[in-house]
Design an enzyme around this catalytic site. Structure first.
Site, short mmCIF file in Angstrom:
data_model
loop_
_atom_site.label_atom_id
_atom_site.label_comp_id
_atom_site.label_asym_id
_atom_site.label_seq_id
_atom_site.Cartn_x
_atom_site.Cartn_y
_atom_site.Cartn_z
N GLN A 123 0.44 -10.99 -2.64
CA GLN A 123 -0.94 -10.56 -2.39
C GLN A 123 -1.59 -10.11 -3.69
O GLN A 123 -0.94 -9.47 -4.53
CB GLN A 123 -0.95 -9.40 -1.39
CG GLN A 123 -0.51 -9.77 0.01
CD GLN A 123 -0.51 -8.56 0.92
OE1 GLN A 123 0.10 -7.55 0.62
NE2 GLN A 123 -1.19 -8.66 2.05
N HIS A 152 -5.58 -0.98 -4.40
CA HIS A 152 -5.93 0.17 -3.57
C HIS A 152 -6.73 1.15 -4.41
O HIS A 152 -6.33 1.50 -5.52
CB HIS A 152 -4.67 0.81 -2.99
CG HIS A 152 -3.92 -0.13 -2.10
ND1 HIS A 152 -2.92 -0.96 -2.58
CD2 HIS A 152 -4.08 -0.44 -0.79
CE1 HIS A 152 -2.48 -1.71 -1.58
NE2 HIS A 152 -3.16 -1.42 -0.50
N CYS A 172 0.80 -1.23 0.00
CA CYS A 172 0.00 0.00 0.00
C CYS A 172 0.84 1.29 0.00
O CYS A 172 0.48 2.22 -0.73
CB CYS A 172 -1.02 -0.01 1.13
SG CYS A 172 -0.47 -0.64 2.70
N ARG A 211 7.47 -11.00 5.31
CA ARG A 211 7.24 -10.84 6.75
C ARG A 211 8.14 -11.84 7.48
O ARG A 211 8.28 -12.99 7.05
CB ARG A 211 5.79 -11.13 7.12
CG ARG A 211 4.76 -10.41 6.26
CD ARG A 211 4.43 -9.03 6.75
NE ARG A 211 3.52 -8.38 5.82
CZ ARG A 211 2.20 -8.54 5.83
NH1 ARG A 211 1.65 -9.33 6.73
NH2 ARG A 211 1.44 -7.90 4.96
N HIS A 267 -8.38 -0.62 0.77
CA HIS A 267 -7.45 -1.72 0.55
C HIS A 267 -8.29 -2.97 0.30
O HIS A 267 -9.25 -3.22 1.04
CB HIS A 267 -6.58 -1.98 1.78
CG HIS A 267 -5.85 -0.79 2.31
ND1 HIS A 267 -4.48 -0.72 2.35
CD2 HIS A 267 -6.30 0.37 2.86
CE1 HIS A 267 -4.11 0.43 2.91
NE2 HIS A 267 -5.21 1.10 3.22
N LYS A 296 -11.95 -2.92 8.97
CA LYS A 296 -11.93 -3.80 7.80
C LYS A 296 -13.06 -4.82 7.87
O LYS A 296 -13.65 -5.06 8.94
CB LYS A 296 -10.59 -4.52 7.71
CG LYS A 296 -10.25 -5.40 8.91
CD LYS A 296 -8.91 -6.10 8.72
CE LYS A 296 -8.58 -6.97 9.92
NZ LYS A 296 -7.40 -7.82 9.69
N ASP A 345 -3.24 -7.61 -4.44
CA ASP A 345 -3.47 -6.35 -3.75
C ASP A 345 -4.01 -5.29 -4.69
O ASP A 345 -3.58 -5.19 -5.84
CB ASP A 345 -2.14 -5.86 -3.16
CG ASP A 345 -2.28 -5.42 -1.73
OD1 ASP A 345 -3.42 -5.29 -1.26
OD2 ASP A 345 -1.25 -5.21 -1.07
#
Length: 647
Positions: free
Chosen positions: A388, A392, A341, A370, A521, A475, A390
């Protein structure tokens, strides 16, 4: 003193009365049937004194599920007692078995031991027999409150009990529970006697466990057991465990050559083998098609970033414990990307934006890293490097609800496509007692309200979970229960007012003034690695036709049919299908068996008759056999199933 019963009636009792006394005062039958009690909503045994004025509800065998923690705890003590008797029967002296902790866990219990000779798996059935014998003895449990010094004297030869007791304040009252000649340090609660305990239990396994979880301490042997109210529930649980072993994605991933975890490459860093790459790329293609249709723009960002980027976003230091150590480059610090992000934020900020430009939807299949403790790594479902799906979305306030609902629609489509039907929806909001959250309180309240309104509008059942929010915003999580009953948090949608604030994002409104966009997100898969692990187990490796690494194998009856087998292969491949010919020297039945083990959906058998008529004989998983199928017709059928993502 008095207590209040469920019907509101007040029951007068002598000072120091227990739930057993309360049950006896209500009636002799209830006193006989009582297992425990709920006292002010908390599980209590019959042996512990009641507080004055408490709300008390007596539990009996009809309430076994509500009293599960109580009888599982007592079964843990029965197991501990049985282990002591097992070693005494083999000539070991009293006190040679020393005990660590033994709590209740989900579906059962465990106990840590320091044993004169380690137990083997084959010893567990014998200990189970002793446990059943202890239940048959119907031993009554008793509870004593003693001083710290008295408790130390109770366990003179057990260093683990001694340590636990010495860690207590000197003026504390210690509770001991006894059954027969077995006494243990325990807070309870417990069943009143061993004869009322359910007999549906099984000792499952042993493992090593450091005392108090520290590798500096002695290694103990931990014995695990499961216990249920009925034999049917136990049998179902054991069947579920067997299914879990059969479907284990780590086992299937190796057998089907889907992915590889190589210690030389690094723990928690999966590599995709050709078969797994096919499945992964099909997942990406499916979602990318949806994103294009919904107006997303693809971006690609680097795998590392300047530490200042993550400080500005708040990911560092909030999540510093789960991130890899920064490295220094040209007197600046960089770190492996923990999130996509902040990078997408900087892309949005790279040029001026007008209200006419919004919403801006940026999507990336971005790999992040991570730091997970090695003991927490688990195949594909818990890794250190993962990708991910992902995206945005940067939008105006008047666009937020429509964008959120579109993301919700996309996520539900993903779940439906992969036949993930058992889903619960969880709205994660702030924990009012925590200080981990950043941003304006009014923005938080507005974001939480908008998520709840959107989910309510589409009629999805949901729960509100305080403390489950991300540090920058609330979320909506999609929690999927798989075919063997385990829950996984997959997709997520987050509404974020804070990152646009932290990075100073703006757009020029219709009024000519600068305004702050809102950020959404979203990641329907969550992590491609975790999603793949779950899919492997969900399908037990039998992927649907459109997703299978190899969709069909052509099996010639003999070598003289190889030319036609390759013609079948070329015809199907021209339709974009994943097909190969088994040209090996094995007999046909062996080739069929090999294809079944590789979980290939379709086997196309060709011989003289098929070659002469330009046909195939089809054996297909879940669809039976078809003979004399025209090759061109089959190619069209398979192409349509592939395009429509059918099984």
């Amino acid at each position: 003193m008095h207590v209040v019963l469920p019907d509101g009636k007040q029951l007068d009792l002598p000072q120091g009365a227990t739930a057993r006394d309360a049950a006896a005062a209500i009636g002799p039958r209830l006193a006989q049937d009582a297992l425990g009690a709920r006292v002010d909503g908390l599980l209590h045994d019959l042996l512990t004194p009641l507080p004055d004025g408490a709300q008390v509800s007596i539990l009996t065998k009809r309430n076994l599920a509500d009293a599960a923690e109580l009888w599982r705890h007592t079964l843990g003590h029965v197991m501990s007692q049985a282990v002591g008797e097992y070693y005494r029967a083999r000539g070991y002296p009293e006190g040679s078995v020393k005990r660590g902790v033994g709590p209740v866990i989900e579906n059962g219990f465990y106990q840590d031991f320091d044993l004169p000779v380690p137990l083997k798996e084959e010893d567990l059935p014998e200990i189970e027999k002793i446990m059943h014998d202890i239940l048959a003895r119907d031993l009554e449990l008793s509870r004593r409150e003693v001083s710290r010094d008295e408790a130390l004297a109770q366990f003179p030869a057990d260093p683990f009990k001694q340590e636990l007791i010495r860690d207590l304040p000197e003026d504390v009252t210690v509770t001991l529970y006894s059954q027969g000649d077995y006494t243990d340090l325990c807070r309870g609660p417990h069943a009143p006697r061993t004869g009322v305990l359910p007999k549906a239990f099984k000792l499952m396994s042993t493992s090593g466990a450091y005392w108090r979880g520290s590798e500096k301490n002695p290694m103990l042997q931990r014995v695990y057991g499961v216990a249920f109210a009925t034999q049917k529930e136990l049998d179902e649980h054991l069947h579920q465990l067997e299914e879990a072993r059969r479907r284990d994605h780590r086992k299937l991933g190796k057998e089907l050559e889907l992915f590889l975890l190589d210690p030389l490459v690094g723990k928690g860093l999966p590599m995709w083998l050709p078969n797994g790459t096919v499945v992964r790329e099909e997942l990406v293609r499916f979602l990318r098609e949806q994103q294009v249709a919904r107006g997303y723009q693809g971006v690609i960002t680097p795998n590392i970033g300047n530490l200042e980027l993550y400080k500005t976003s708040g990911h560092y230091p909030y999540y510093s414990d789960s991130q890899f150590t920064p490295i220094e480059v040209d007197e600046e610090q960089y770190m492996l990307k923990p999130m996509n992000c902040p990078h997408h934020v900087r892309i949005y900020a790279s040029k001026p934006r007008s209200y006419r430009d919004l919403p801006v939807r940026l999507a990336e299949f971005g790999t992040v890293y991570r730091y997970e403790m090695s003991g927490e790594l688990n195949g594909l479902t818990r890794v250190r490097g993962f990708t991910q799906d992902d995206a945005h979305i940067f939008c105006r306030p008047d666009q937020l609800k429509a964008e959120f609902l579109d993301v919700l629609d996309l996520t539900v489509l993903v779940l439906r496509t992969f036949d993930l039907k058992d889903v619960r929806f969880r709205v994660g909001v702030r924990d009012p007692e925590s200080d981990k959250y950043v941003g304006d309180e009014a923005n938080w309240e507005l974001a939480e309200k908008q998520i709840i309104e959107a989910v309510t509008e589409v009629g999805l059942p949901f729960t509100i979970e305080p403390g489950d929010a991300a540090f920058y915003g609330p979320k909506l999580d999609f929690v999927v229960r798989d075919v063997i009953g385990r829950e996984w948090q997959l997709g997520t949608i987050q509404v974020d007012y804070n990152l646009p604030e932290r990075f100073g994002l703006t757009y020029v409104g219709e009024d000519g003034q600068e305004h702050r966009p809102i950020m959404i997100h979203r990641a329907p898969f969550g992590s491609l690695e975790r999603f793949m692990g779950i899919l492997i187990e969900h399908y037990a490796g039998d992927f649907p036709f459109w997703l299978a690494p190899q969709q069909a194998v052509v099996i010639p009856i003999s070598d003289r049919h190889l030319d036609y087998a390759h013609e079948v292969e070329r015809t199907l491949r021209a339709q974009g299908l994943r097909v190969s010919v088994d040209a090996g020297s094995d007999r046909m039945n062996a080739k069929i068996r090999a294809a079944e083990l590789r979980k290939v959906p379709a086997m196309l058998i060709v011989g003289d008759k098929e070659a002469e008529g330009r046909e195939v004989s089809v054996r297909e998983r879940g669809r039976g056999e078809r003979k004399g199928v025209a090759l061109d017709g089959l190619a069209g059928e398979y192409a349509a199933r592939n395009a429509n993502r059918e099984n």
